[in-house]
Design a protein around this motif. Sequence first.
Motif, short mmCIF file in Angstrom:
data_model
loop_
_atom_site.label_atom_id
_atom_site.label_comp_id
_atom_site.label_asym_id
_atom_site.label_seq_id
_atom_site.Cartn_x
_atom_site.Cartn_y
_atom_site.Cartn_z
N SER A 241 2.31 0.48 -7.37
CA SER A 241 1.76 1.29 -6.27
C SER A 241 2.43 2.65 -6.22
O SER A 241 1.78 3.68 -6.04
CB SER A 241 1.93 0.57 -4.93
OG SER A 241 1.12 -0.56 -4.87
N GLN A 242 3.73 2.64 -6.40
CA GLN A 242 4.50 3.87 -6.38
C GLN A 242 4.07 4.79 -7.54
O GLN A 242 3.84 5.99 -7.34
CB GLN A 242 5.99 3.52 -6.49
CG GLN A 242 6.94 4.62 -6.16
CD GLN A 242 8.37 4.11 -6.18
OE1 GLN A 242 8.77 3.32 -7.03
NE2 GLN A 242 9.15 4.55 -5.22
N ALA B 281 4.27 -5.05 -7.93
CA ALA B 281 3.28 -4.34 -7.11
C ALA B 281 3.88 -3.09 -6.48
O ALA B 281 3.22 -2.05 -6.41
CB ALA B 281 2.73 -5.27 -6.03
N LYS C 295 -6.64 3.16 -3.75
CA LYS C 295 -5.60 3.53 -4.72
C LYS C 295 -4.23 3.19 -4.15
O LYS C 295 -3.96 3.41 -2.98
CB LYS C 295 -5.67 5.00 -5.07
CG LYS C 295 -6.84 5.36 -5.94
CD LYS C 295 -6.53 6.59 -6.75
CE LYS C 295 -7.64 6.89 -7.71
NZ LYS C 295 -7.57 6.15 -8.94
N GLY C 296 -3.37 2.66 -5.02
CA GLY C 296 -2.01 2.33 -4.59
C GLY C 296 -1.91 1.05 -3.81
O GLY C 296 -0.88 0.79 -3.19
N MET C 297 -2.95 0.21 -3.83
CA MET C 297 -2.92 -1.06 -3.10
C MET C 297 -2.79 -2.22 -4.08
O MET C 297 -3.47 -2.26 -5.10
CB MET C 297 -4.20 -1.24 -2.29
CG MET C 297 -4.35 -0.23 -1.18
SD MET C 297 -5.93 -0.34 -0.33
CE MET C 297 -5.76 -1.89 0.51
N ARG C 298 -1.91 -3.16 -3.75
CA ARG C 298 -1.69 -4.34 -4.58
C ARG C 298 -1.44 -5.55 -3.67
O ARG C 298 -0.85 -5.42 -2.62
CB ARG C 298 -0.47 -4.18 -5.47
CG ARG C 298 -0.51 -3.01 -6.45
CD ARG C 298 -1.37 -3.35 -7.64
NE ARG C 298 -1.33 -2.36 -8.69
CZ ARG C 298 -1.96 -1.19 -8.69
NH1 ARG C 298 -2.67 -0.84 -7.65
NH2 ARG C 298 -1.91 -0.37 -9.71
N GLU D 180 1.20 4.74 -9.25
CA GLU D 180 -0.17 5.18 -9.09
C GLU D 180 -0.28 6.28 -8.05
O GLU D 180 -1.02 7.26 -8.24
CB GLU D 180 -1.06 4.00 -8.71
CG GLU D 180 -2.52 4.37 -8.66
CD GLU D 180 -3.44 3.20 -8.40
OE1 GLU D 180 -4.64 3.35 -8.64
OE2 GLU D 180 -2.96 2.11 -7.97
N ALA D 181 0.43 6.16 -6.95
CA ALA D 181 0.39 7.19 -5.91
C ALA D 181 0.97 8.50 -6.42
O ALA D 181 0.43 9.57 -6.14
CB ALA D 181 1.15 6.71 -4.68
N LYS E 56 0.84 -1.20 0.00
CA LYS E 56 0.00 0.00 0.00
C LYS E 56 0.87 1.23 0.00
O LYS E 56 1.77 1.37 0.83
CB LYS E 56 -0.89 -0.01 1.25
CG LYS E 56 -1.58 1.29 1.59
CD LYS E 56 -2.75 1.57 0.68
CE LYS E 56 -3.55 2.78 1.10
NZ LYS E 56 -3.04 4.04 0.58
N ALA E 57 0.61 2.13 -0.94
CA ALA E 57 1.28 3.42 -0.93
C ALA E 57 0.86 4.19 0.32
O ALA E 57 -0.30 4.09 0.75
CB ALA E 57 0.92 4.22 -2.19
#
Length: 66
Positions: free
Chosen positions: A55-56, A51, A37-40, A58-59, A29-30
């Motif tokens: 995540s990085q 991931a 958002k930012g979770m994988r 997307e954040a 999680k970011a």
Amino acid sequence: MIPGYDGAIRDADHCVELANSIGYPVMIKASAGGGGKGMRIAHSDEEARSAFRLSQQEAKSSFGDD
């Protein structure tokens, strides 16, 4: 209790190291954002590396904070 890590992950290698110490599957999680958002979820080293990067990215795109 669910095992985890509370801190900044330096890079994809550090992410894999932590995931191996916690045990798969892991959620990445970011620190910025919310609403999922930012979770994988990762089930392997390869997925953890991917991931972390996703995540990085997307954040940074969504919140200006990678």
